[in-house]
Write a protein that holds these residues in place. Structure first.
Motif, PDB file in Angstrom:
ATOM      1  N   GLU A 205     -26.054 -92.559  -1.809  1.00 41.96           N
ATOM      2  CA  GLU A 205     -26.023 -92.396  -3.255  1.00 41.96           C
ATOM      3  C   GLU A 205     -26.525 -93.658  -3.957  1.00 41.96           C
ATOM      4  O   GLU A 205     -27.342 -93.589  -4.880  1.00 41.96           O
ATOM      5  N   GLY A 206     -26.032 -94.818  -3.534  1.00 41.28           N
ATOM      6  CA  GLY A 206     -26.484 -96.062  -4.139  1.00 41.28           C
ATOM      7  C   GLY A 206     -27.967 -96.302  -3.909  1.00 41.28           C
ATOM      8  O   GLY A 206     -28.693 -96.739  -4.811  1.00 41.28           O
ATOM      9  N   TRP A 207     -28.434 -96.019  -2.706  1.00 40.00           N
ATOM     10  CA  TRP A 207     -29.847 -96.190  -2.360  1.00 40.00           C
ATOM     11  C   TRP A 207     -30.716 -95.315  -3.247  1.00 40.00           C
ATOM     12  O   TRP A 207     -31.713 -95.776  -3.822  1.00 40.00           O
ATOM     13  N   ALA A 208     -30.340 -94.045  -3.393  1.00 37.24           N
ATOM     14  CA  ALA A 208     -31.126 -93.122  -4.205  1.00 37.24           C
ATOM     15  C   ALA A 208     -31.146 -93.557  -5.670  1.00 37.24           C
ATOM     16  O   ALA A 208     -32.189 -93.520  -6.331  1.00 37.24           O
ATOM     17  N   ALA A 209     -29.993 -93.976  -6.189  1.00 38.01           N
ATOM     18  CA  ALA A 209     -29.918 -94.387  -7.596  1.00 38.01           C
ATOM     19  C   ALA A 209     -30.750 -95.638  -7.850  1.00 38.01           C
ATOM     20  O   ALA A 209     -31.456 -95.742  -8.864  1.00 38.01           O
ATOM     21  N   LEU A 210     -30.673 -96.603  -6.950  1.00 37.03           N
ATOM     22  CA  LEU A 210     -31.442 -97.835  -7.113  1.00 37.03           C
ATOM     23  C   LEU A 210     -32.939 -97.576  -7.037  1.00 37.03           C
ATOM     24  O   LEU A 210     -33.720 -98.111  -7.832  1.00 37.03           O
ATOM     25  N   ALA A 211     -33.361 -96.765  -6.075  1.00 41.41           N
ATOM     26  CA  ALA A 211     -34.791 -96.488  -5.916  1.00 41.41           C
ATOM     27  C   ALA A 211     -35.339 -95.756  -7.135  1.00 41.41           C
ATOM     28  O   ALA A 211     -36.432 -96.089  -7.637  1.00 41.41           O
ATOM     29  N   ALA A 212     -34.608 -94.767  -7.630  1.00 41.58           N
ATOM     30  CA  ALA A 212     -35.075 -94.007  -8.799  1.00 41.58           C
ATOM     31  C   ALA A 212     -35.165 -94.906 -10.031  1.00 41.58           C
ATOM     32  O   ALA A 212     -36.129 -94.827 -10.807  1.00 41.58           O
ATOM     33  N   ARG A 213     -34.177 -95.784 -10.203  1.00 44.79           N
ATOM     34  CA  ARG A 213     -34.204 -96.680 -11.357  1.00 44.79           C
ATOM     35  C   ARG A 213     -35.340 -97.691 -11.236  1.00 44.79           C
ATOM     36  O   ARG A 213     -35.961 -98.075 -12.233  1.00 44.79           O
ATOM     37  N   HIS A 214     -35.615 -98.134 -10.024  1.00 50.49           N
ATOM     38  CA  HIS A 214     -36.717 -99.067  -9.797  1.00 50.49           C
ATOM     39  C   HIS A 214     -38.040 -98.443 -10.236  1.00 50.49           C
ATOM     40  O   HIS A 214     -38.843 -99.075 -10.940  1.00 50.49           O
ATOM     41  N   VAL A 215     -38.277 -97.193  -9.846  1.00 49.91           N
ATOM     42  CA  VAL A 215     -39.515 -96.512 -10.230  1.00 49.91           C
ATOM     43  C   VAL A 215     -39.580 -96.346 -11.747  1.00 49.91           C
ATOM     44  O   VAL A 215     -40.611 -96.643 -12.375  1.00 49.91           O
ATOM     45  N   ARG A 216     -38.481 -95.868 -12.345  1.00 50.63           N
ATOM     46  CA  ARG A 216     -38.479 -95.646 -13.799  1.00 50.63           C
ATOM     47  C   ARG A 216     -38.761 -96.942 -14.550  1.00 50.63           C
ATOM     48  O   ARG A 216     -39.543 -96.967 -15.511  1.00 50.63           O
ATOM     49  N   THR A 217     -38.116 -98.017 -14.128  1.00 52.23           N
ATOM     50  CA  THR A 217     -38.267 -99.285 -14.831  1.00 52.23           C
ATOM     51  C   THR A 217     -39.668 -99.853 -14.655  1.00 52.23           C
ATOM     52  O   THR A 217     -40.262-100.381 -15.606  1.00 52.23           O
ATOM     53  N   ALA A 218     -40.211 -99.747 -13.446  1.00 53.06           N
ATOM     54  CA  ALA A 218     -41.576-100.240 -13.213  1.00 53.06           C
ATOM     55  C   ALA A 218     -42.587 -99.477 -14.055  1.00 53.06           C
ATOM     56  O   ALA A 218     -43.519-100.059 -14.619  1.00 53.06           O
ATOM     57  N   ARG A 219     -42.413 -98.160 -14.155  1.00 53.76           N
ATOM     58  CA  ARG A 219     -43.322 -97.363 -14.981  1.00 53.76           C
ATOM     59  C   ARG A 219     -43.171 -97.735 -16.456  1.00 53.76           C
ATOM     60  O   ARG A 219     -44.162 -97.936 -17.171  1.00 53.76           O
ATOM     61  N   ALA A 220     -41.937 -97.805 -16.921  1.00 57.09           N
ATOM     62  CA  ALA A 220     -41.682 -98.018 -18.345  1.00 57.09           C
ATOM     63  C   ALA A 220     -42.164 -99.380 -18.820  1.00 57.09           C
ATOM     64  O   ALA A 220     -42.598 -99.529 -19.963  1.00 57.09           O
ATOM     65  N   THR A 221     -42.107-100.385 -17.947  1.00 58.22           N
ATOM     66  CA  THR A 221     -42.508-101.738 -18.334  1.00 58.22           C
ATOM     67  C   THR A 221     -43.933-102.073 -17.919  1.00 58.22           C
ATOM     68  O   THR A 221     -44.420-103.167 -18.209  1.00 58.22           O
ATOM     69  N   GLY A 222     -44.596-101.150 -17.240  1.00 59.20           N
ATOM     70  CA  GLY A 222     -45.961-101.407 -16.793  1.00 59.20           C
ATOM     71  C   GLY A 222     -46.058-102.458 -15.711  1.00 59.20           C
ATOM     72  O   GLY A 222     -47.070-103.152 -15.606  1.00 59.20           O
ATOM     73  N   ALA A 223     -45.014-102.577 -14.894  1.00 59.64           N
ATOM     74  CA  ALA A 223     -44.978-103.609 -13.847  1.00 59.64           C
ATOM     75  C   ALA A 223     -45.712-103.110 -12.604  1.00 59.64           C
ATOM     76  O   ALA A 223     -45.101-102.698 -11.611  1.00 59.64           O
ATOM     77  N   LEU A 224     -47.034-103.179 -12.651  1.00 58.34           N
ATOM     78  CA  LEU A 224     -47.837-102.634 -11.563  1.00 58.34           C
ATOM     79  C   LEU A 224     -47.609-103.355 -10.239  1.00 58.34           C
ATOM     80  O   LEU A 224     -47.746-102.757  -9.176  1.00 58.34           O
ATOM     81  N   SER A 225     -47.282-104.643 -10.304  1.00 59.80           N
ATOM     82  CA  SER A 225     -47.065-105.365  -9.052  1.00 59.80           C
ATOM     83  C   SER A 225     -45.831-104.862  -8.321  1.00 59.80           C
ATOM     84  O   SER A 225     -45.729-104.972  -7.101  1.00 59.80           O
TER      85      SER A 225
END
Length: 507
Positions: free
Chosen positions: A167-187
């Motif tokens: 559960e923690g792994w899934a939540a962290l990974a999903a938030r990582h993707v959302r945040t990278a997209r929202a902030t334009g953090a391509l790296s």
């Protein structure tokens, strides 16, 4: 230069850094420049920058302890990527250096807690690190700062997977993707997407994983980076696409060796073990799994390799290897105590068991894994239980388990494991069918959303920005939409979609 690096422009970051270094710099700014140069090199190629990062961390200790802790974490990340191929310092040595250079702190920052977690994990051992690991995962899950989420999600996700916290792994990974997209953090986005692909594969969401793997090359090209195709090769392995998977595995092994990216070797060998276990090529699976589990400091990947090794060794008649792998697996699963951990532990023990004891363990594995997100692990528990029942000549009980396994694997699109369960059912005199084709006009939720946005006149780039996916992925979806609707242009979308409600945004 730091901002350019986060935005996925390493060449521009290098130019700005060179300009900055041409002026008078304080001792602190010189240390920051040293750090940034190593970060740019690591983000661009994942070639080990352990030694430069470790040097930068030590130099920062008397100047800025907080930044020094972050830099030690960067050095640990670099050492984790280098893994078995490290030429300068292994991750245990980096962890010891961090503990020797900095006093332990109970500070509120995610970086402080994460550094303590990893220092203990790679220093005194797995079980000692578990309480800290749980706190680190919980801390990042409530972290309000997007920069902190981007900075530490990959490491913390690896920690969550290592301690079998699905559960923690899934939540962290999903938030990582959302945040990278929202902030334009391509790296950051390629690592985030690869993490999400692995989460989706364990969840049996192979179609979702396919969408992400189609996007990763485009993101890497835009960001000017390089990374082993972790998502693509593990997806191909679980799908049972033998020739394609083997091609990806071989090229990944070669590329990882050339870059000194040891974790790439571990993931590729684990993928090969999954592929071969699915296809019933157990001796080859045993060899690959043995390689996948060889480097004990690979977070999570070593545990997954051990799971494959127990099954492959049992099926290929190498009981001694299976017992040794189970002993190593027990150390991690017993300490973690989650349903995922104890479920795969019970399944592994059952493979080595006999009689009533084995059946009790198979049932425990199914009961525990049914409470988790890791549906592919559950399907495999049904499969091996059904195989055991058939060998025990309990034909009706075997049919029930094998039907469940076959239906799950077929639904996932895990072709080799579906065929393996199908062969068992055929031996019981039962015919099976493959994965049903989708109805020609059945659009997925995301396809429906993209189709409506295209109908309303948005370009591929505008749709991509709206949904945080690449224009390449939008184009790929639209081709599928056109095929399903039997149309050839965007102009035809208005009439084709007039009676179709807009699907909700994908979670």
């Amino acid at each position: 230069a730091s901002a350019k690096l986060r935005a996925g422009a390493p060449d521009a970051a290098r130019k700005l850094l060179t300009m900055a270094e041409g002026g008078p710099l304080s001792e602190f700014d010189q240390a920051r420049a040293h750090l940034l140069r190593a970060q740019i090199a690591f983000a661009s190629s994942r070639v080990s920058q352990t030694a430069p990062l470790l040097s930068a961390a030590r130099g920062l200790v008397p100047l800025d302890a907080a930044l020094a802790r972050e830099t030690f974490l960067d050095a640990i990340s670099a050492a984790m990527f280098a893994g078995r191929l490290s030429a300068d310092a292994d991750v245990g040595a980096v962890a010891r250096a961090a503990r020797e250079a900095l006093p332990e702190t109970e500070g509120p920052r995610t970086a402080d807690l994460l550094l303590r977690t990893l220092a203990v994990r790679f220093g005194t051992g797995y079980r000692d690190a578990l309480p800290l690991a749980k706190r680190a995962v919980g801390r990042l899950l409530v972290e309000p700062d997007a920069g902190e989420v981007l900075r530490w999600s990959w490491l913390t996700s690896a920690v969550a997977a290592d301690m079998w916290d699905d559960e923690g792994w899934a939540a962290l990974a999903a938030r990582h993707v959302r945040t990278a997209r929202a902030t334009g953090a391509l790296s950051e986005l390629p690592l985030a997407l690869n993490s999400q692909v692995l989460v989706d594969l364990f969840a049996g969401a192979l179609d979702a994983a396919s969408l992400l793997t189609a996007e990763i090359p485009t993101v890497l090209e835009a960001a000017g980076g390089d990374l082993a195709p972790y998502g693509a090769l593990t997806l191909a392995a679980l799908k049972g696409d033998g020739p394609h998977a083997e091609q990806l595995i071989r090229s990944s092994l070669e590329d990882s060796a050339a870059r000194g990216e040891g974790i790439g070797v571990s993931i590729a060998q684990w993928a090969r073990a999954v592929l071969c276990n699915g296809a019933g090529k157990y001796e080859r699976a045993r060899q690959a799994a043995d390689q996948a589990a060889a480097h004990t400091k690979d977070l999570a990947a070593v545990n997954w390799g051990l799971c494959e090794l127990v099954e492959a060794a049992v099926r290929s008649g190498d009981r001694d290897t299976a017992v040794d792998a189970l002993d190593r697996l027990d150390e991690a699963t017993g300490g973690a105590g989650t349903d995922w951990a104890l479920g795969v532990q019970a399944r592994a023990r059952a493979l080595l068991g006999t009689g009533t004891a084995a059946e009790t363990l198979y049932r425990e594995a199914i009961e525990r894994l049914a409470r988790t997100r890791v549906r592919t692990e559950l399907a495999r528990a049904h499969l091996v239980y059904g195989e055991w029942l058939r060998r025990e000549n309990r034909r009706e009980d075997a049919r029930a388990q094998l039907r469940t396994a076959h239906a799950m694997f077929t639904g996932f699109g895990a072709g080799a494991f579906a065929q393996r369960s199908g062969r068992e059912l055929h031996a019981l005199g039962e015919r099976t069918v493959g994965r049903p084709a989708a109805a020609p006009t059945a659009l997925t939720a995301q396809e429906t959303q993209i189709a409506h946005l295209a109908r309303d006149g948005l370009t591929n780039a505008e749709i991509g920005a709206e949904l945080f996916i690449s224009p390449h992925t939008v184009e790929w979806h639209l081709r599928k939409v056109f095929a399903k609707l039997g149309i050839t242009s965007r102009r035809q979308l208005r009439s084709s979609l007039s009676d179709r409600p807009l699907a909700p945004a994908p979670a």
